[in-house]
Design an enzyme around this catalytic site. Structure first.
Site, PDB file in Angstrom:
ATOM      1  NE  ARG A  68      25.910 -32.189 -70.586  1.00  0.00           N
ATOM      2  CZ  ARG A  68      26.357 -32.913 -71.601  1.00  0.00           C
ATOM      3  NH1 ARG A  68      25.662 -33.946 -72.044  1.00  0.00           N
ATOM      4  NH2 ARG A  68      27.507 -32.621 -72.178  1.00  0.00           N
TER       5      ARG A  68
ATOM      6  CG  ASP B 177      29.933 -35.162 -63.310  1.00  0.00           C
ATOM      7  OD1 ASP B 177      29.408 -35.287 -64.432  1.00  0.00           O
ATOM      8  OD2 ASP B 177      31.121 -34.806 -63.140  1.00  0.00           O
TER       9      ASP B 177
ATOM     10  CE1 TYR C  15      29.376 -26.809 -61.055  1.00  0.00           C
ATOM     11  CE2 TYR C  15      30.295 -25.227 -62.606  1.00  0.00           C
ATOM     12  CZ  TYR C  15      29.547 -26.360 -62.349  1.00  0.00           C
ATOM     13  OH  TYR C  15      28.960 -27.036 -63.381  1.00  0.00           O
TER      14      TYR C  15
ATOM     15  NE  ARG D 224      34.123 -34.649 -58.454  1.00  0.00           N
ATOM     16  CZ  ARG D 224      33.721 -35.827 -58.929  1.00  0.00           C
ATOM     17  NH1 ARG D 224      32.831 -35.883 -59.921  1.00  0.00           N
ATOM     18  NH2 ARG D 224      34.213 -36.948 -58.418  1.00  0.00           N
TER      19      ARG D 224
END
Length: 261
Positions: A49, A51, A110, A197
């Site tokens: 999932r 954000d 990522y 992040r």
């Protein structure tokens, strides 16, 4: 039958992947488009999932259906019913229900992009994080190397993270520069909420010279998110690729670059 699909999306105008009442989500528009092709309501499951504001180069999802359609029909039919910021890349019938987009995954990748120049970009707004102060990628990479391996990443996860264990294995954390664009490539067996992040936020501070290279490891060893650095903005983050065991042969479009490929 179980159908797996690859999905790309620009997360700028979405409130994340997961269904939520009253807001626009990627899962919501994808399920609606697929249901129009299947001719029945369905529920999709994703590999990871994302954000609000986070993008995907190749998210992997699956759903179950009794409708008989060719892979091409799932792709073309769904895309005809999707908004222009979401696209189905491929579809493939899985041989049985042993495949699960999330639980069968053994690794995820990522990419985080930083625009490092004096002026912001109108073209990359919401697609790369702008940092106007010069960043030195060499200390960023030195700091990143200290985080590789299996660790308790409590300091690098969101305070509200619901994962049962904070232990993750970080396989890769590379920092590279191409002109004004700096890229972080991050691979792990799985990720905690906001983990990439938070890693990016710490490395950016080190690249600015606000902290030394040892700060990233110091934060890791504290195992305390309240002692960690700033969470980097979501717009520079891209869910890039999912790795599965060899028994699941999927038509991945691997290592795609969102700006140059």
């Amino acid at each position: 039958m179980r159908i797996a699909l690859g999905v790309e999306y620009d997360g700028t105008r979405f409130h994340g992947w997961q269904l939520q009442d009253g807001v626009r989500t990627v899962q919501g528009v994808v399920e609606k488009a697929l249901a129009s092709v299947a001719d029945h309501p369905l529920r999709v499951h994703c590999a990871g999932r994302t954000d609000a504001g986070v993008h995907a180069v190749e998210q992997v999802i699956h759903f179950d259906t009794h409708s008989q359609r060719l892979p091409k029909a799932w792709v073309l039919g769904s895309n005809a019913n999707l908004p222009d910021d979401v696209n189905i890349l491929w579809a493939q019938e899985m041989p049985d229900d042993s495949f699960h987009a999330r639980f069968s995954a053994i690794g995820r990748c990522y990419r985080y992009f930083i625009l490092n120049r004096n002026s912001r970009s109108a073209l990359l707004a919401g697609r790369a994080t702008w940092v106007h102060r010069p960043l030195d990628v060499e200390p960023m990479q030195i700091a990143a190397n200290a985080l590789l391996g299996t660790h308790d990443f409590s300091s690098y996860r969101a305070l509200g993270c619901q994962a049962k264990s904070p232990v993750r294995t970080l396989h890769r954390l590379d920092v590279s520069r191409r002109g004004d664009l700096i890229e972080l490539r991050v691979e792990a067996n799985a990720f905690l909420h906001h983990m990439v992040r938070n890693l990016a936020g710490v490395l950016i501070a080190i690249g600015k010279g606000d902290a030394d290279t040892g700060w990233a490891q110091d934060i890791l060893e504290m195992k305390d998110r309240t002692r960690g650095g700033v969470t980097a903005p979501p717009g520079g983050l891209y869910f890039n690729r999912v790795n599965y065991p060899d028994q699941f042969v999927l038509p991945h479009i691997a290592e795609r670059h969102p700006f140059t490929d």
